[in-house]
Design a protein around this motif. Structure first.
Motif, short mmCIF file in Angstrom:
data_model
loop_
_atom_site.label_atom_id
_atom_site.label_comp_id
_atom_site.label_asym_id
_atom_site.label_seq_id
_atom_site.Cartn_x
_atom_site.Cartn_y
_atom_site.Cartn_z
N MET A 1 7.43 74.33 -41.04
CA MET A 1 6.29 74.39 -40.25
C MET A 1 5.76 74.12 -39.10
O MET A 1 7.17 73.61 -38.49
CB MET A 1 6.13 72.55 -40.57
N SER A 2 5.77 74.79 -38.25
CA SER A 2 5.14 74.76 -36.86
C SER A 2 4.20 72.91 -35.78
O SER A 2 3.14 73.18 -36.63
CB SER A 2 4.57 75.54 -36.13
N SER A 3 4.68 73.43 -35.03
CA SER A 3 3.16 72.29 -34.13
C SER A 3 2.35 72.85 -33.49
O SER A 3 2.66 73.96 -33.30
CB SER A 3 4.57 71.10 -33.05
N ASN B 1 -1.69 75.47 -49.89
CA ASN B 1 -1.20 76.63 -49.31
C ASN B 1 0.47 77.19 -49.22
O ASN B 1 1.44 75.99 -49.14
CB ASN B 1 -1.41 76.15 -47.41
N GLU B 2 0.97 78.58 -49.30
CA GLU B 2 2.18 78.58 -49.08
C GLU B 2 2.87 79.00 -48.47
O GLU B 2 4.24 79.65 -48.30
CB GLU B 2 1.79 80.83 -50.74
N PHE B 3 2.96 79.03 -47.29
CA PHE B 3 3.07 78.98 -46.44
C PHE B 3 4.10 80.26 -45.98
O PHE B 3 5.14 80.51 -45.80
CB PHE B 3 4.57 78.22 -45.53
N PHE B 4 2.44 81.39 -45.66
CA PHE B 4 3.56 83.00 -45.66
C PHE B 4 3.24 83.52 -44.16
O PHE B 4 3.91 84.34 -44.64
CB PHE B 4 1.81 83.13 -47.01
N ILE C 1 -3.49 79.68 -39.92
CA ILE C 1 -3.22 78.52 -39.50
C ILE C 1 -4.35 77.68 -41.16
O ILE C 1 -5.61 78.09 -41.11
CB ILE C 1 -4.40 78.41 -38.23
N ASP C 2 -4.11 76.86 -41.61
CA ASP C 2 -4.76 76.46 -42.61
C ASP C 2 -5.33 74.91 -43.08
O ASP C 2 -3.99 74.22 -43.03
CB ASP C 2 -4.70 77.64 -43.88
N HIS C 3 -6.32 74.98 -43.69
CA HIS C 3 -6.10 73.18 -44.28
C HIS C 3 -6.16 73.26 -46.16
O HIS C 3 -6.49 71.98 -46.18
CB HIS C 3 -7.56 72.52 -43.44
N HIS C 4 -5.64 73.81 -46.53
CA HIS C 4 -5.71 73.61 -48.17
C HIS C 4 -4.02 73.23 -49.02
O HIS C 4 -3.23 73.31 -48.46
CB HIS C 4 -5.79 75.11 -48.77
N ILE C 5 -4.48 72.05 -49.56
CA ILE C 5 -3.60 71.35 -49.71
C ILE C 5 -2.34 72.70 -50.93
O ILE C 5 -0.64 72.73 -50.66
CB ILE C 5 -3.57 70.29 -50.58
N ASP D 1 -8.13 79.61 -42.43
CA ASP D 1 -8.55 79.18 -43.72
C ASP D 1 -8.28 79.61 -44.83
O ASP D 1 -9.02 79.87 -45.50
CB ASP D 1 -10.40 79.35 -43.64
N CYS D 2 -7.20 80.45 -45.16
CA CYS D 2 -6.35 81.38 -45.84
C CYS D 2 -5.01 80.58 -46.73
O CYS D 2 -4.19 80.56 -45.93
CB CYS D 2 -5.69 82.88 -45.64
N SER D 3 -5.00 79.74 -48.13
CA SER D 3 -4.10 79.58 -48.61
C SER D 3 -3.07 80.21 -48.88
O SER D 3 -1.80 80.30 -49.30
CB SER D 3 -4.44 78.59 -49.82
N ASP D 4 -3.56 81.71 -49.31
CA ASP D 4 -2.39 82.35 -49.57
C ASP D 4 -2.62 84.30 -48.82
O ASP D 4 -3.94 84.14 -48.51
CB ASP D 4 -1.98 82.76 -51.24
#
Ligand code: 5GP
Ligand code: MN
Length: 325
Positions: free
Chosen positions: A1-3, A116-119, A110-114, A86-89
């Protein structure tokens, strides 16, 4: 995760054009986020391309500079910094886009979905944020971009639509504080409210009528669902955008915990929307069928017939209701 700071630094250092892309069947959050970020980066002197695989639905054409959003092509990605909002994957950006994304220089997710696949090469994911636009707003502030009324309108629409006009459980003090800040820029709230709620296409109302006509309720009264087959969609000349929010009618019934909407996209391709009221995690429920989303709003695409989809998905929803009792 980045800040926030790391992502801001990366963007400041980027000299080449930046591509911003949202998700298929776009909603107010993905379009508001794409435009707000694109316009903000532009104010920093960056060259920006804004994309959406489905273009901009008519109901969102009032968003400032919405005609800047174009259909993606391979050249928009090659060796570029690509920001997915706003894209989880990666699939959410569009099936066609996946191979192009693989050839991007850097992908910023950049997303807010629980779910999210950290792609991304870089991931800025905050599932506590009410909308993706809220993260975009914080990032623009970190970048020192002045939020003008146009950008504020886009961000405000992202917040209003993803919180169901500040009614859903994601409506936090942080969301209200952001809304207050956005309103203080002088954006025209009347235009936003009118465009979102007082200019509903007749087709959408006809769809609600058709949906209420076939509305079903489980014997326990906790799961309600509506179906939209291809004949109904074709006879009303309706598009997916006309179904936005319709699933809420199923959820809003007294006693119902899970509302489901089934839309026949192809002979064996069903697009499903889930909404829950207070106990069932519909992101987990949608994940059982290859989708995802938020705890109270999720979706998936399921490759079976409409009848099979209804049978299997309603059964899974009933199971989820029993488990969380
Ligand atoms: P909607 O039902 O409005 O299309 O989507 C509700 C939520 O679920 C949104 O946050 C959306 O991003 C997510 N969602 C909808 N369809 C899919 C899907 O096919 N896959 C995933 N992973 N999420 C989805
Ligand atoms: Mn969103």
């Amino acid at each position: 995760m980045s800040s926030l700071q790391e992502v801001a630094q990366l963007l400041r250092a980027t000299q080449s054009p930046i591509t911003v892309i949202g998700h298929t069947n776009p909603d107010g959050d993905t379009l508001g986020s794409t435009l707000a970020f694109g316009l903000g980066l532009q104010k920093m002197g960056k060259k920006v391309t804004m994309l959406n695989i489905d273009g901009v639905p008519e109901i969102y054409r009032f968003l400032p500079e919405s005609d800047r959003i174009v259909i993606p092509e391979a050249t928009h990605f090659l060796n570029r910094v690509v920001v997915c909002v706003d894209c989880s994957d990666p699939k959410r950006a569009g099936d066609e886009v996946i191979p192009w994304l693989a050839r991007a220089g850097t992908v910023i997710n950049i997303d807010h979905h629980i779910s999210n696949e950290f792609f991304g090469t870089v991931n800025l994911v905050d599932s506590e944020a009410a909308s993706a636009g809220l993260i975009i707003m914080e990032l623009l502030k970190e970048l020192g971009v002045m939020i003008d009324p146009d950008i504020a309108t886009c961000l405000y629409v992202s917040l209003v639509t993803d919180t169901g006009s500040f009614r859903y459980s994601n409506t936090s003090p942080r969301a209200h504080q952001a809304a207050a800040e956005l309103l203080s820029t002088g954006l025209d709230q009347d235009v936003v409210n009118r465009e979102l709620y007082e200019e509903v296409p007749l087709t959408s109302l006809r769809l609600i009528q058709a949906g209420l006509d076939n509305l079903q309720l489980s014997p326990c009264g906790k799961v309600a669902w509506m179906t939209f087959n291809r004949q109904v969609m074709e006879s009303l000349n309706a598009k997916d955008e006309h179904l936005e929010g319709v699933v809420n009618y199923a959820k809003s019934i007294k006693g119902v915990e899970v509302g489901i909407l089934f839309r026949e996209s192809g002979e064996q391709l069903i697009k499903i929307s889930f909404r829950s009221k207070s106990t069932v995690n519909v992101s987990d429920l949608a994940a059982k069928f290859g989708g995802g989303g938020h705890v109270r709003a999720a979706g998936c695409r399921y490759r079976v017939t409409l009848a099979e989809a209804v049978e299997n998905v309603v059964a899974a929803a009933l199971e989820a209701v029993l488990e969380t009792k």
